[in-house]
Motif scaffolding. Sequence first.
Motif, PDB file in Angstrom:
ATOM      1  N   ARG A 197      30.254 -59.665  24.901  1.00  0.00           N
ATOM      2  CA  ARG A 197      28.828 -59.397  25.045  1.00  0.00           C
ATOM      3  C   ARG A 197      28.395 -59.600  26.495  1.00  0.00           C
ATOM      4  NH1 ARG A 197      26.472 -63.049  20.239  1.00  0.00           N
ATOM      5  NH2 ARG A 197      28.033 -64.438  21.131  1.00  0.00           N
ATOM      6  N   ARG A 198      27.796 -58.565  27.046  1.00  0.00           N
ATOM      7  CA  ARG A 198      27.255 -58.656  28.410  1.00  0.00           C
ATOM      8  C   ARG A 198      25.745 -58.411  28.333  1.00  0.00           C
ATOM      9  NH1 ARG A 198      32.031 -55.674  29.093  1.00  0.00           N
ATOM     10  NH2 ARG A 198      33.587 -56.672  30.413  1.00  0.00           N
ATOM     11  N   LEU A 199      24.984 -59.365  28.764  1.00  0.00           N
ATOM     12  CA  LEU A 199      23.533 -59.278  28.670  1.00  0.00           C
ATOM     13  C   LEU A 199      22.905 -59.166  30.049  1.00  0.00           C
ATOM     14  CD1 LEU A 199      22.851 -62.019  25.964  1.00  0.00           C
ATOM     15  CD2 LEU A 199      23.149 -59.557  25.644  1.00  0.00           C
ATOM     16  N   VAL A 200      21.872 -58.368  30.129  1.00  0.00           N
ATOM     17  CA  VAL A 200      21.073 -58.252  31.349  1.00  0.00           C
ATOM     18  C   VAL A 200      19.697 -58.853  31.055  1.00  0.00           C
ATOM     19  CG1 VAL A 200      20.036 -56.686  33.016  1.00  0.00           C
ATOM     20  CG2 VAL A 200      22.313 -56.200  32.087  1.00  0.00           C
ATOM     21  N   LEU A 201      19.318 -59.879  31.807  1.00  0.00           N
ATOM     22  CA  LEU A 201      18.007 -60.518  31.677  1.00  0.00           C
ATOM     23  C   LEU A 201      17.146 -60.048  32.844  1.00  0.00           C
ATOM     24  CD1 LEU A 201      19.150 -64.146  30.722  1.00  0.00           C
ATOM     25  CD2 LEU A 201      18.722 -62.195  29.242  1.00  0.00           C
ATOM     26  N   ASN A 202      16.189 -59.207  32.530  1.00  0.00           N
ATOM     27  CA  ASN A 202      15.346 -58.598  33.562  1.00  0.00           C
ATOM     28  C   ASN A 202      13.949 -59.249  33.530  1.00  0.00           C
ATOM     29  OD1 ASN A 202      14.488 -56.864  35.564  1.00  0.00           O
ATOM     30  ND2 ASN A 202      13.980 -55.206  34.139  1.00  0.00           N
ATOM     31  N   LEU A 203      13.635 -59.911  34.606  1.00  0.00           N
ATOM     32  CA  LEU A 203      12.342 -60.586  34.702  1.00  0.00           C
ATOM     33  C   LEU A 203      11.231 -59.561  34.805  1.00  0.00           C
ATOM     34  CD1 LEU A 203      11.344 -63.544  34.847  1.00  0.00           C
ATOM     35  CD2 LEU A 203      11.246 -63.274  37.352  1.00  0.00           C
ATOM     36  N   GLN A 204      10.267 -59.695  33.883  1.00  0.00           N
ATOM     37  CA  GLN A 204       9.166 -58.748  33.854  1.00  0.00           C
ATOM     38  C   GLN A 204       8.238 -58.946  35.065  1.00  0.00           C
ATOM     39  OE1 GLN A 204       7.291 -59.542  30.109  1.00  0.00           O
ATOM     40  NE2 GLN A 204       8.968 -58.591  28.891  1.00  0.00           N
ATOM     41  N   LYS A 205       7.447 -57.919  35.344  1.00  0.00           N
ATOM     42  CA  LYS A 205       6.523 -57.951  36.468  1.00  0.00           C
ATOM     43  C   LYS A 205       5.502 -59.080  36.275  1.00  0.00           C
ATOM     44  CE  LYS A 205       3.430 -54.993  39.149  1.00  0.00           C
ATOM     45  NZ  LYS A 205       2.792 -53.649  39.245  1.00  0.00           N
ATOM     46  N   ASP A 206       5.266 -59.804  37.334  1.00  0.00           N
ATOM     47  CA  ASP A 206       4.308 -60.921  37.381  1.00  0.00           C
ATOM     48  C   ASP A 206       4.769 -62.129  36.580  1.00  0.00           C
ATOM     49  OD1 ASP A 206       2.647 -59.347  38.935  1.00  0.00           O
ATOM     50  OD2 ASP A 206       1.570 -58.540  37.188  1.00  0.00           O
ATOM     51  N   ALA A 207       5.980 -62.079  35.979  1.00  0.00           N
ATOM     52  CA  ALA A 207       6.477 -63.253  35.255  1.00  0.00           C
ATOM     53  C   ALA A 207       7.119 -64.232  36.227  1.00  0.00           C
ATOM     54  CB  ALA A 207       7.497 -62.820  34.206  1.00  0.00           C
ATOM     55  N   MET A 230      18.740 -67.556  22.008  1.00  0.00           N
ATOM     56  CA  MET A 230      18.366 -68.145  23.289  1.00  0.00           C
ATOM     57  C   MET A 230      16.886 -67.864  23.526  1.00  0.00           C
ATOM     58  SD  MET A 230      20.281 -65.555  25.928  1.00  0.00           S
ATOM     59  CE  MET A 230      20.089 -63.787  25.819  1.00  0.00           C
ATOM     60  N   ARG A 231      16.252 -68.776  24.185  1.00  0.00           N
ATOM     61  CA  ARG A 231      14.811 -68.681  24.393  1.00  0.00           C
ATOM     62  C   ARG A 231      14.524 -68.036  25.743  1.00  0.00           C
ATOM     63  NH1 ARG A 231      13.795 -74.943  23.280  1.00  0.00           N
ATOM     64  NH2 ARG A 231      15.695 -74.915  24.535  1.00  0.00           N
ATOM     65  N   VAL A 232      13.872 -66.921  25.701  1.00  0.00           N
ATOM     66  CA  VAL A 232      13.484 -66.222  26.923  1.00  0.00           C
ATOM     67  C   VAL A 232      11.994 -65.917  26.854  1.00  0.00           C
ATOM     68  CG1 VAL A 232      15.758 -65.200  27.335  1.00  0.00           C
ATOM     69  CG2 VAL A 232      14.114 -63.996  25.914  1.00  0.00           C
ATOM     70  N   GLN A 233      11.366 -65.948  27.990  1.00  0.00           N
ATOM     71  CA  GLN A 233       9.937 -65.642  28.068  1.00  0.00           C
ATOM     72  C   GLN A 233       9.684 -64.866  29.342  1.00  0.00           C
ATOM     73  OE1 GLN A 233       7.371 -69.075  27.951  1.00  0.00           O
ATOM     74  NE2 GLN A 233       5.496 -67.864  27.819  1.00  0.00           N
ATOM     75  N   GLY A 234       8.981 -63.746  29.189  1.00  0.00           N
ATOM     76  CA  GLY A 234       8.705 -62.902  30.347  1.00  0.00           C
ATOM     77  C   GLY A 234       9.928 -62.137  30.827  1.00  0.00           C
ATOM     78  N   MET A 235      10.865 -61.897  29.913  1.00  0.00           N
ATOM     79  CA  MET A 235      12.101 -61.190  30.280  1.00  0.00           C
ATOM     80  C   MET A 235      12.415 -60.110  29.269  1.00  0.00           C
ATOM     81  SD  MET A 235      14.753 -64.110  31.578  1.00  0.00           S
ATOM     82  CE  MET A 235      14.424 -65.081  33.047  1.00  0.00           C
ATOM     83  N   ASP A 236      13.001 -59.053  29.773  1.00  0.00           N
ATOM     84  CA  ASP A 236      13.549 -58.006  28.923  1.00  0.00           C
ATOM     85  C   ASP A 236      15.063 -58.212  28.825  1.00  0.00           C
ATOM     86  OD1 ASP A 236      11.083 -56.748  28.574  1.00  0.00           O
ATOM     87  OD2 ASP A 236      11.311 -55.666  30.481  1.00  0.00           O
ATOM     88  N   VAL A 237      15.571 -58.307  27.609  1.00  0.00           N
ATOM     89  CA  VAL A 237      16.998 -58.539  27.381  1.00  0.00           C
ATOM     90  C   VAL A 237      17.633 -57.237  26.886  1.00  0.00           C
ATOM     91  CG1 VAL A 237      18.730 -59.890  26.156  1.00  0.00           C
ATOM     92  CG2 VAL A 237      16.538 -60.933  26.792  1.00  0.00           C
ATOM     93  N   SER A 238      18.667 -56.787  27.573  1.00  0.00           N
ATOM     94  CA  SER A 238      19.371 -55.567  27.177  1.00  0.00           C
ATOM     95  C   SER A 238      20.868 -55.802  27.233  1.00  0.00           C
ATOM     96  CB  SER A 238      18.985 -54.389  28.085  1.00  0.00           C
ATOM     97  OG  SER A 238      19.282 -54.692  29.442  1.00  0.00           O
ATOM     98  N   ASN A 239      21.597 -55.028  26.427  1.00  0.00           N
ATOM     99  CA  ASN A 239      23.050 -55.146  26.360  1.00  0.00           C
ATOM    100  C   ASN A 239      23.685 -54.197  27.365  1.00  0.00           C
ATOM    101  OD1 ASN A 239      25.609 -55.958  25.345  1.00  0.00           O
ATOM    102  ND2 ASN A 239      25.697 -54.083  24.143  1.00  0.00           N
ATOM    103  N   LEU A 240      24.638 -54.701  28.135  1.00  0.00           N
ATOM    104  CA  LEU A 240      25.339 -53.888  29.130  1.00  0.00           C
ATOM    105  C   LEU A 240      26.696 -53.511  28.545  1.00  0.00           C
ATOM    106  CD1 LEU A 240      25.282 -52.677  31.978  1.00  0.00           C
ATOM    107  CD2 LEU A 240      26.341 -54.782  32.806  1.00  0.00           C
TER     108      LEU A 240
END
Length: 385
Positions: A197-207, A230-240
């Motif tokens: 599993r490869r995950l991309v955690l992309n920080l959203q704008k203004d987060a 896993m706990r994420v806030q203000g992030m977009d999580v996508s699979n690579l």
Amino acid sequence: RFYRQDIANRIVKAYPEATWSQAPTIREDDQEDVTTPFEADWEALSERLGLYALLERADILNNLGQFSVLFLGLQNQGDLAQPARPGRIPADLLYIEPYSEEWATVERFDGNPGSVTFGKPLMYRVNFGRNSTTVNRAMLPIGTSLVHASRVIHIAEDCLDDDIYGVPRLEPIYDRLDDLLKVVGGSAEMFWRDAKRRLVLNLQKDAVLENATALSEEVEEFMHGLRDFMRVQGMDVSNLAGTVASPEHHVAALLDMIAGATGIPKRILMGSERGELASTQDEAAWLARIVRRQQRFAEPKILRALIDRLLTLRILREPAQPYTVTWPNLQSLTEAQRADIAQKTAVALNTYASGLAETIVPPQEFREVYLGLSPVSDAPMVDLN
């Protein structure tokens, strides 16, 4: 390669297993209901020692290396460096043991130009312990010893400059086996790596990322299966996800080259049946090659070489006339093939009997050409209707 690579093991064993799949018949005459002393000796010796299984083993070892040998263990002849003395009865042959070139090397050749064995091995050095990793055979009393050539049957195939050292079955295709190992192994490695599993955690704008260390730890635990979330806030999580290239076409191309170089049809090599016509043609070509190998190699270089040596050593009683070796017919029709021919013949007879074809093809021509039967010129015609 033989021990660790599947296809290499198959290639080395293919010819010997097919060659000795059915044992030949050794006879002194054509009277099947009469067993001569020579035939009785051979049958008893073959059954006692399991000769054909030993010959197949020696053939496999010959395919694996440049040559193999059959060592003849003779009763009350412990000095192996001396020429073998003639025996009296079949029981004087205690055993026959095959050795590969790894454990039986040529120590000395016959250098006498006036000898019939000039240029042939005169003495071997045989490691009877074989340096086994499972049992310490080095403790055998005899260990490694010089063995006179009269006690050895030398087996070599595909010889060029001489008839002592042949070309190992795997040597011409060694690079292709290396390529096949890379393709198959590389494909497995790519699949394993892409399955992770490869995950991309992309920080959203203004987060704002408040605790990068804690997030990194949670991601690590998630990746290693220690937690299912896993706990994420203000992030977009996508699979690579990656792309694993199929090795099918590369493997097929390599197997085509290996099959061409070894003379083993691809479907025979892989044990697959795809297309009735193609597989039947492949099988016919393969069996023709095996029959040729039986007649030109297995019989003169292995079987007759052994029988003639046993006759010389008087282990077998001398036949009153030259013995014959008859191999089973590998190319005989199977029941399915005979049934198919019978069905087609019946259809042809039924069509011809309708009377429509007789005006075009005369009965005798139809019988000979289309049915493959012998001509019957004087026999009365049968009304098939």
